[in-house]
Scaffold this motif. Structure first.
Motif, PDB file in Angstrom:
ATOM      1  N   GLY A 264       0.828  -1.236  -0.026  1.00 25.52           N
ATOM      2  CA  GLY A 264       0.078  -0.214   0.023  1.00 25.52           C
ATOM      3  C   GLY A 264       0.972   1.311  -0.058  1.00 25.52           C
ATOM      4  N   ILE A 265       2.093   1.151   0.693  1.00 26.43           N
ATOM      5  CA  ILE A 265       2.919   2.221   0.818  1.00 26.43           C
ATOM      6  C   ILE A 265       3.353   2.427  -0.697  1.00 26.43           C
ATOM      7  N   SER A 266       3.925   1.571  -1.253  1.00 27.66           N
ATOM      8  CA  SER A 266       4.404   1.659  -2.637  1.00 27.66           C
ATOM      9  C   SER A 266       3.538   2.160  -3.661  1.00 27.66           C
ATOM     10  N   ASP A 267       2.221   2.027  -3.590  1.00 25.97           N
ATOM     11  CA  ASP A 267       1.106   2.493  -4.273  1.00 25.97           C
ATOM     12  C   ASP A 267       1.084   3.898  -4.119  1.00 25.97           C
ATOM     13  N   ILE A 268       1.015   4.274  -2.901  1.00 26.20           N
ATOM     14  CA  ILE A 268       0.890   5.628  -2.339  1.00 26.20           C
ATOM     15  C   ILE A 268       1.978   6.362  -2.753  1.00 26.20           C
ATOM     16  N   ARG A 269       3.399   6.041  -2.751  1.00 28.57           N
ATOM     17  CA  ARG A 269       4.455   6.613  -3.496  1.00 28.57           C
ATOM     18  C   ARG A 269       4.305   6.978  -4.845  1.00 28.57           C
ATOM     19  N   SER A 270       3.986   5.751  -5.552  1.00 26.92           N
ATOM     20  CA  SER A 270       3.575   6.033  -6.971  1.00 26.92           C
ATOM     21  C   SER A 270       2.686   6.956  -7.245  1.00 26.92           C
ATOM     22  N   ASP A 271       1.733   7.104  -6.494  1.00 24.95           N
ATOM     23  CA  ASP A 271       0.637   8.062  -7.010  1.00 24.95           C
ATOM     24  C   ASP A 271       1.527   9.439  -6.720  1.00 24.95           C
ATOM     25  N   GLN A 272       2.272   9.645  -5.405  1.00 20.22           N
ATOM     26  CA  GLN A 272       3.094  10.957  -5.412  1.00 20.22           C
ATOM     27  C   GLN A 272       3.874  11.265  -6.599  1.00 20.22           C
ATOM     28  N   ASP A 273       4.401  10.410  -7.196  1.00 21.76           N
ATOM     29  CA  ASP A 273       5.156  10.607  -8.431  1.00 21.76           C
ATOM     30  C   ASP A 273       4.336  10.958  -9.395  1.00 21.76           C
ATOM     31  N   THR A 274       3.078  10.393  -9.534  1.00 19.38           N
ATOM     32  CA  THR A 274       2.294  10.995 -10.717  1.00 19.38           C
ATOM     33  C   THR A 274       2.055  12.569 -10.456  1.00 19.38           C
ATOM     34  N   GLN A 275       1.760  12.695  -9.132  1.00 20.92           N
ATOM     35  CA  GLN A 275       1.457  14.174  -8.613  1.00 20.92           C
ATOM     36  C   GLN A 275       2.710  15.028  -9.123  1.00 20.92           C
ATOM     37  N   ARG A 276       3.753  14.619  -8.795  1.00 25.34           N
ATOM     38  CA  ARG A 276       4.926  15.614  -8.846  1.00 25.34           C
ATOM     39  C   ARG A 276       5.392  15.641 -10.548  1.00 25.34           C
ATOM     40  N   THR A 277       4.784  14.561 -11.189  1.00 22.83           N
ATOM     41  CA  THR A 277       4.856  14.855 -12.766  1.00 22.83           C
ATOM     42  C   THR A 277       3.857  15.811 -13.124  1.00 22.83           C
ATOM     43  N   ASN A 278       2.531  15.779 -12.501  1.00 24.09           N
ATOM     44  CA  ASN A 278       1.691  16.840 -12.792  1.00 24.09           C
ATOM     45  C   ASN A 278       2.069  18.106 -12.519  1.00 24.09           C
ATOM     46  N   ILE A 279       2.898  18.466 -11.432  1.00 24.74           N
ATOM     47  CA  ILE A 279       3.053  19.687 -11.109  1.00 24.74           C
ATOM     48  C   ILE A 279       4.232  20.325 -11.979  1.00 24.74           C
ATOM     49  N   SER A 280       5.265  19.415 -12.369  1.00 28.69           N
ATOM     50  CA  SER A 280       6.526  19.880 -13.222  1.00 28.69           C
ATOM     51  C   SER A 280       5.761  20.262 -14.509  1.00 28.69           C
ATOM     52  N   GLU A 281       4.647  19.391 -15.087  1.00 30.28           N
ATOM     53  CA  GLU A 281       4.247  19.638 -16.315  1.00 30.28           C
ATOM     54  C   GLU A 281       3.427  21.008 -16.235  1.00 30.28           C
ATOM     55  N   ALA A 282       2.617  21.555 -15.192  1.00 34.77           N
ATOM     56  CA  ALA A 282       1.908  22.439 -15.107  1.00 34.77           C
ATOM     57  C   ALA A 282       2.787  23.599 -14.874  1.00 34.77           C
ATOM     58  N   GLN A 283       3.953  23.289 -14.358  1.00 35.40           N
ATOM     59  CA  GLN A 283       4.802  24.649 -14.266  1.00 35.40           C
ATOM     60  C   GLN A 283       5.669  25.060 -15.461  1.00 35.40           C
ATOM     61  N   LYS A 284       5.771  23.871 -16.401  1.00 31.62           N
ATOM     62  CA  LYS A 284       6.617  24.239 -17.567  1.00 31.62           C
ATOM     63  C   LYS A 284       5.504  24.902 -18.615  1.00 31.62           C
ATOM     64  N   ASP A 285       4.243  24.428 -18.313  1.00 34.49           N
ATOM     65  CA  ASP A 285       3.171  25.023 -19.296  1.00 34.49           C
ATOM     66  C   ASP A 285       3.022  26.650 -18.872  1.00 34.49           C
ATOM     67  N   ILE A 286       2.879  26.824 -17.544  1.00 35.35           N
ATOM     68  CA  ILE A 286       2.867  28.303 -17.020  1.00 35.35           C
ATOM     69  C   ILE A 286       3.977  29.284 -17.408  1.00 35.35           C
ATOM     70  N   GLU A 287       5.326  28.544 -17.502  1.00 32.22           N
ATOM     71  CA  GLU A 287       6.619  29.360 -17.882  1.00 32.22           C
ATOM     72  C   GLU A 287       6.072  29.584 -19.429  1.00 32.22           C
ATOM     73  N   LYS A 288       5.699  28.685 -20.320  1.00 33.11           N
ATOM     74  CA  LYS A 288       5.533  28.627 -21.625  1.00 33.11           C
ATOM     75  C   LYS A 288       4.309  30.000 -21.937  1.00 33.11           C
ATOM     76  N   ARG A 289       3.400  29.980 -21.155  1.00 33.22           N
ATOM     77  CA  ARG A 289       2.378  30.649 -21.577  1.00 33.22           C
ATOM     78  C   ARG A 289       2.935  31.990 -20.914  1.00 33.22           C
ATOM     79  N   GLN A 290       3.360  32.376 -19.932  1.00 30.34           N
ATOM     80  CA  GLN A 290       4.031  33.609 -19.450  1.00 30.34           C
ATOM     81  C   GLN A 290       5.104  34.145 -20.514  1.00 30.34           C
ATOM     82  N   THR A 291       5.739  33.341 -21.220  1.00 29.36           N
ATOM     83  CA  THR A 291       6.412  34.017 -22.330  1.00 29.36           C
ATOM     84  C   THR A 291       5.619  34.525 -23.482  1.00 29.36           C
ATOM     85  N   GLU A 292       4.585  33.588 -23.763  1.00 25.88           N
ATOM     86  CA  GLU A 292       3.763  33.975 -24.896  1.00 25.88           C
ATOM     87  C   GLU A 292       3.051  35.430 -24.581  1.00 25.88           C
TER      88      GLU A 292
END
Length: 306
Positions: free
Chosen positions: A249-277
Motif C-alpha cells: 500500500g505504501i508503494s502504491d501511495i508513493r507511486s501516486d506521489q510520483d504522478t502528482q509530482r509529474t503533474n506539478i512539473s508539467e503544469a509549471q512548464k506550461d505556466i512558464e511557456k504561457r507567460q513567455t507567450e
C-alpha cells in the motif's frame, strides 16, 4: 370564290408570320438562357468551406489532411457597413509564440469576389497563427468570396529536396444568416489589439487552471505523506502477511506521489511557456499601438472568372 381565296391566303400568311415570330422569340429566350449560363458565375456549384475545417496546403491541390493548413474559424458580414470580417488559424504548427514555424511574411493572400466588382481588403496578423481578413465595400448581393493562401515557407526533406508549402483555397458564400448589422467597424490596428487582449485573457485563464492543478497535486502529496507515516507506525504491530499488504500500500501511495509530482512539473512548464507567450504578445501589442509594428497594407480583390 375570290373572297374565299383571299381569306385563305391571308390566314396562311398570318400563320406563317406567327410561326416566324414564335420561333424568333424561342431563339431569343434560348439565347438568353445560354448567355446567362455562360457568363453568370458558376461558383455556386463549389462547396463552401465549413467553419473550423482545416484546408491543407498542397502543391497538387489534392485533399490532403496532413501537414499545416488553413482553417476558417469565424465570419461576419454587415450590409450596413458593407464589411466582411473573417478569422483564420494556421493549423499544424507549434502554438508557442516564440517558435511559430510559418511566419506572416511566408504567406501570400489572394482574394477574389464573385458577383460584383473588386473590393478592398486587408489581412491582419493578430496572435500566433491567427489572422483577421477585412473586406470592405462589399455589396450585399455579392455571390461568394474565394480565399487562396500561398505558403512560401520552404521545407527540406530527408533526401535534401526543397519543397514549398503549397496552396490552400477556401470559399465563403453569401447567405442571409451571414448578415450582422451590429458588426462593429474597427480599424486593422484595433482588430489586432483586441485579438491580443482576448488571447492574453485566455492564456491567463490557462495559467490559473495550471495553478489549481499544482495546488490539488500538492495537497494530494501532503495527504499521501500522512497516510505513509500512519502505515509505517503500524508496521511494528503487524504480522508478516499484514506487513506485506502495508508495504504494498505504501508503494502504491508513493507511486501516486510520483504522478502528482509529474503533474506539478508539467503544469509549471506550461505556466512558464504561457507567460513567455503573454510577454511576447504584449510586446507586439505595444509595437502595433505606437506604430513600430507595421500591419500589411490594404489591397484590391480580384474578380472571379471561371
Amino acid at each position: 370564290m375570290r373572297r374565299l381565296k383571299e381569306l385563305w391566303f391571308w390566314w396562311r400568311e398570318s400563320a406563317r408570320r406567327r410561326r416566324i415570330i414564335g420561333l424568333g422569340l424561342f431563339l431569343v429566350v434560348c439565347g438568353g438562357l445560354l448567355g446567362s449560363i455562360k457568363f453568370a458565375p458558376t461558383f455556386a456549384n463549389v462547396d463552401e468551406t465549413p467553419l473550423n475545417s482545416a484546408v491543407s496546403f498542397s502543391t497538387s491541390n489534392t485533399d490532403d489532411s496532413s501537414g499545416p493548413g488553413v482553417a476558417l474559424t469565424a465570419r461576419q458580414y454587415s450590409s450596413k457597413t458593407q464589411r466582411l470580417v473573417m478569422q483564420f488559424y494556421i493549423t499544424g504548427d507549434n502554438d508557442d509564440a516564440t517558435e511559430a514555424s510559418i511566419l506572416p511574411s511566408d504567406l501570400d493572400w489572394y482574394i477574389k469576389t464573385v458577383g460584383q466588382e473588386s473590393a478592398s481588403y486587408q489581412v491582419v496578423p493578430t496572435t500566433t497563427n491567427h489572422y483577421v481578413l477585412i473586406v470592405d465595400h462589399l455589396d450585399d448581393n455579392f455571390g461568394a468570396i474565394q480565399i487562396t493562401v500561398e505558403n512560401r515557407d520552404k521545407t527540406v526533406g530527408a533526401n535534401g529536396k526543397i519543397t514549398k508549402g503549397g496552396l490552400a483555397q477556401l470559399v465563403l458564400k453569401n447567405h442571409p444568416s451571414l448578415d450582422n448589422h451590429n458588426l462593429e467597424k474597427l480599424s486593422a490596428k484595433q482588430y489586432a489589439i483586441t485579438a491580443i487582449n482576448k488571447e492574453v485573457e485566455k492564456q491567463q485563464q490557462k495559467i490559473k487552471q495550471n495553478k489549481q492543478v499544482i495546488q490539488v497535486a500538492q495537497a494530494a502529496i501532503k495527504t499521501d505523506n500522512q497516510k505513509i507515516t500512519m502505515r509505517q507506525k503500524d508496521l511494528k504491530y503487524e504480522t508478516d502477511s499484514q506487513r506485506q499488504d502495508t508495504l504494498s500500500g505504501i508503494s502504491d501511495i508513493r507511486s501516486d506521489q510520483d504522478t502528482q509530482r509529474t503533474n506539478i512539473s508539467e503544469a509549471q512548464k506550461d505556466i512558464e511557456k504561457r507567460q513567455t507567450e503573454i510577454a511576447y504578445m504584449q510586446k507586439k501589442q505595444t509595437a502595433i499601438n505606437d506604430g513600430r509594428y507595421q500591419l500589411p497594407k490594404p489591397g484590391k480583390t480580384q474578380i472571379y472568372h471561371k
